[in-house]
Design a protein around this motif. Sequence first.
Motif, PDB file in Angstrom:
ATOM      1  N   ALA A  27       0.817  -1.217   0.000  1.00  0.00           N
ATOM      2  CA  ALA A  27       0.000   0.000   0.000  1.00  0.00           C
ATOM      3  C   ALA A  27       0.854   1.273   0.000  1.00  0.00           C
ATOM      4  N   GLU A  28       1.946   1.261   0.750  1.00  0.00           N
ATOM      5  CA  GLU A  28       2.813   2.449   0.800  1.00  0.00           C
ATOM      6  C   GLU A  28       3.424   2.720  -0.568  1.00  0.00           C
ATOM      7  N   ALA A  29       3.868   1.674  -1.245  1.00  0.00           N
ATOM      8  CA  ALA A  29       4.468   1.851  -2.567  1.00  0.00           C
ATOM      9  C   ALA A  29       3.437   2.380  -3.558  1.00  0.00           C
ATOM     10  N   VAL A  30       2.238   1.842  -3.527  1.00  0.00           N
ATOM     11  CA  VAL A  30       1.186   2.312  -4.435  1.00  0.00           C
ATOM     12  C   VAL A  30       0.889   3.787  -4.184  1.00  0.00           C
ATOM     13  N   ALA A  31       0.809   4.159  -2.913  1.00  0.00           N
ATOM     14  CA  ALA A  31       0.526   5.554  -2.572  1.00  0.00           C
ATOM     15  C   ALA A  31       1.631   6.478  -3.081  1.00  0.00           C
ATOM     16  N   MET A  32       2.888   6.034  -2.978  1.00  0.00           N
ATOM     17  CA  MET A  32       3.994   6.861  -3.463  1.00  0.00           C
ATOM     18  C   MET A  32       3.955   7.005  -4.977  1.00  0.00           C
ATOM     19  N   ILE A  33       3.631   5.938  -5.679  1.00  0.00           N
ATOM     20  CA  ILE A  33       3.543   6.007  -7.135  1.00  0.00           C
ATOM     21  C   ILE A  33       2.438   6.956  -7.565  1.00  0.00           C
ATOM     22  N   GLU A  34       1.306   6.884  -6.904  1.00  0.00           N
ATOM     23  CA  GLU A  34       0.163   7.715  -7.298  1.00  0.00           C
ATOM     24  C   GLU A  34       0.333   9.179  -6.890  1.00  0.00           C
ATOM     25  N   SER A  35       1.200   9.444  -5.915  1.00  0.00           N
ATOM     26  CA  SER A  35       1.441  10.835  -5.492  1.00  0.00           C
ATOM     27  C   SER A  35       2.824  11.293  -5.941  1.00  0.00           C
ATOM     28  N   TRP A  36       3.205  10.898  -7.137  1.00  0.00           N
ATOM     29  CA  TRP A  36       4.565  11.131  -7.633  1.00  0.00           C
ATOM     30  C   TRP A  36       4.935  12.610  -7.703  1.00  0.00           C
ATOM     31  N   GLN A  37       3.942  13.489  -7.846  1.00  0.00           N
ATOM     32  CA  GLN A  37       4.277  14.923  -7.940  1.00  0.00           C
ATOM     33  C   GLN A  37       4.927  15.435  -6.660  1.00  0.00           C
ATOM     34  N   GLY A  38       4.741  14.726  -5.553  1.00  0.00           N
ATOM     35  CA  GLY A  38       5.289  15.180  -4.279  1.00  0.00           C
ATOM     36  C   GLY A  38       6.570  14.494  -3.851  1.00  0.00           C
ATOM     37  N   TRP A  39       7.202  13.720  -4.756  1.00  0.00           N
ATOM     38  CA  TRP A  39       8.446  13.048  -4.383  1.00  0.00           C
ATOM     39  C   TRP A  39       9.531  14.064  -4.003  1.00  0.00           C
ATOM     40  N   HIS A  59       4.963   0.509 -14.809  1.00  0.00           N
ATOM     41  CA  HIS A  59       4.068   0.787 -15.938  1.00  0.00           C
ATOM     42  C   HIS A  59       2.890   1.655 -15.516  1.00  0.00           C
ATOM     43  N   VAL A  60       2.407   1.471 -14.300  1.00  0.00           N
ATOM     44  CA  VAL A  60       1.358   2.351 -13.790  1.00  0.00           C
ATOM     45  C   VAL A  60       1.864   3.790 -13.748  1.00  0.00           C
ATOM     46  N   TRP A  61       3.088   3.954 -13.233  1.00  0.00           N
ATOM     47  CA  TRP A  61       3.666   5.299 -13.147  1.00  0.00           C
ATOM     48  C   TRP A  61       3.891   5.891 -14.538  1.00  0.00           C
ATOM     49  N   ALA A  62       4.357   5.078 -15.462  1.00  0.00           N
ATOM     50  CA  ALA A  62       4.581   5.568 -16.825  1.00  0.00           C
ATOM     51  C   ALA A  62       3.271   6.025 -17.459  1.00  0.00           C
ATOM     52  N   ALA A  63       2.181   5.314 -17.162  1.00  0.00           N
ATOM     53  CA  ALA A  63       0.880   5.724 -17.696  1.00  0.00           C
ATOM     54  C   ALA A  63       0.437   7.053 -17.096  1.00  0.00           C
ATOM     55  N   LEU A  64       0.801   7.290 -15.843  1.00  0.00           N
ATOM     56  CA  LEU A  64       0.435   8.550 -15.185  1.00  0.00           C
ATOM     57  C   LEU A  64       1.265   9.722 -15.689  1.00  0.00           C
ATOM     58  N   THR A 146      14.682   9.021  -1.972  1.00  0.00           N
ATOM     59  CA  THR A 146      13.609   8.432  -1.167  1.00  0.00           C
ATOM     60  C   THR A 146      13.389   6.976  -1.572  1.00  0.00           C
ATOM     61  N   LEU A 147      13.257   6.101  -0.576  1.00  0.00           N
ATOM     62  CA  LEU A 147      13.106   4.671  -0.801  1.00  0.00           C
ATOM     63  C   LEU A 147      11.741   4.202  -0.325  1.00  0.00           C
ATOM     64  N   VAL A 148      11.075   3.386  -1.145  1.00  0.00           N
ATOM     65  CA  VAL A 148       9.855   2.711  -0.717  1.00  0.00           C
ATOM     66  C   VAL A 148       9.986   1.235  -1.067  1.00  0.00           C
ATOM     67  N   LYS A 149       9.544   0.364  -0.150  1.00  0.00           N
ATOM     68  CA  LYS A 149       9.754  -1.068  -0.326  1.00  0.00           C
ATOM     69  C   LYS A 149       8.437  -1.812  -0.544  1.00  0.00           C
ATOM     70  N   LEU A 150       8.508  -2.822  -1.407  1.00  0.00           N
ATOM     71  CA  LEU A 150       7.439  -3.790  -1.552  1.00  0.00           C
ATOM     72  C   LEU A 150       7.793  -4.982  -0.671  1.00  0.00           C
ATOM     73  N   ARG A 151       6.938  -5.291   0.277  1.00  0.00           N
ATOM     74  CA  ARG A 151       7.248  -6.362   1.226  1.00  0.00           C
ATOM     75  C   ARG A 151       6.735  -7.711   0.721  1.00  0.00           C
ATOM     76  N   ALA A 152       7.160  -8.777   1.403  1.00  0.00           N
ATOM     77  CA  ALA A 152       6.674 -10.117   1.073  1.00  0.00           C
ATOM     78  C   ALA A 152       5.157 -10.144   1.211  1.00  0.00           C
TER      79      ALA A 152
END
Length: 224
Positions: A27-39, A59-64, A146-152
């Motif tokens: 969820a954290e990674a998805v939120a960061m991708i969708e709020s990319w303007q604030g990186w 690919h989601v980010w590239a589409a955005l 800034t680092l965001v992780k995808l967990r197991a």
Amino acid sequence: MAQQLSFDLPARQALGRDDFFVSPANAEAVAMIESWQGWPNRKLVLAGPAGAGKTHLTHVWAALTGAHILSATHLIGADIPALAAAPVAVEDADQIAGDRAMEEALFHLHNLILAEGQSLLLTATTAPNFWALTLPDLASRMQATTLVKLRAPDDALLSAVLMKLLSDRQLSPGPDIIPYLTRRIDRSFETARRVIDALDRTALETGRPITRKLAAKVLDNLGG
């Protein structure tokens, strides 16, 4: 019974945002991708194990953003100034560690992208401090990103990943298959992919539907 011919047809990989299942593991990674303007500093490292969804989220980010996607190992010979004129996603950035020319190309791209006011997404299996980069200036810039992780995966995400892998292969197993596999296999995206590949291959070779009995046989053969 004679075995049927098996054709290794490529899976149709669904990479849209609606195809990505959100759980506490990502969820954290998805939120960061969708709020990319604030990186911070307009750049992000997305890290996680193989099969965790890094390419999908890229690919989601590239589409955005309209970003260009390329592998870090393809930076040599790339038109860096042209790439830096728009957002860029660099996949498998940790794979270039130790290759001076590739490290210098990524360093050049990083600096130009930021100078042009664009955004940069990098993917890797681990955090930048584990990449063993030999170019000090690149290492310091990556570690400052800034680092965001995808967990197991948790149970819900593992079930969704198994269903997506089956759907990508246009397979329709019985309703008890996903719960059965989720209880039996390791909590690993790579294991999920390996099991579904084996199920698909075995079903094709034997001409049998994907049932719990077939799944049990495949897991036994895989040592699961």
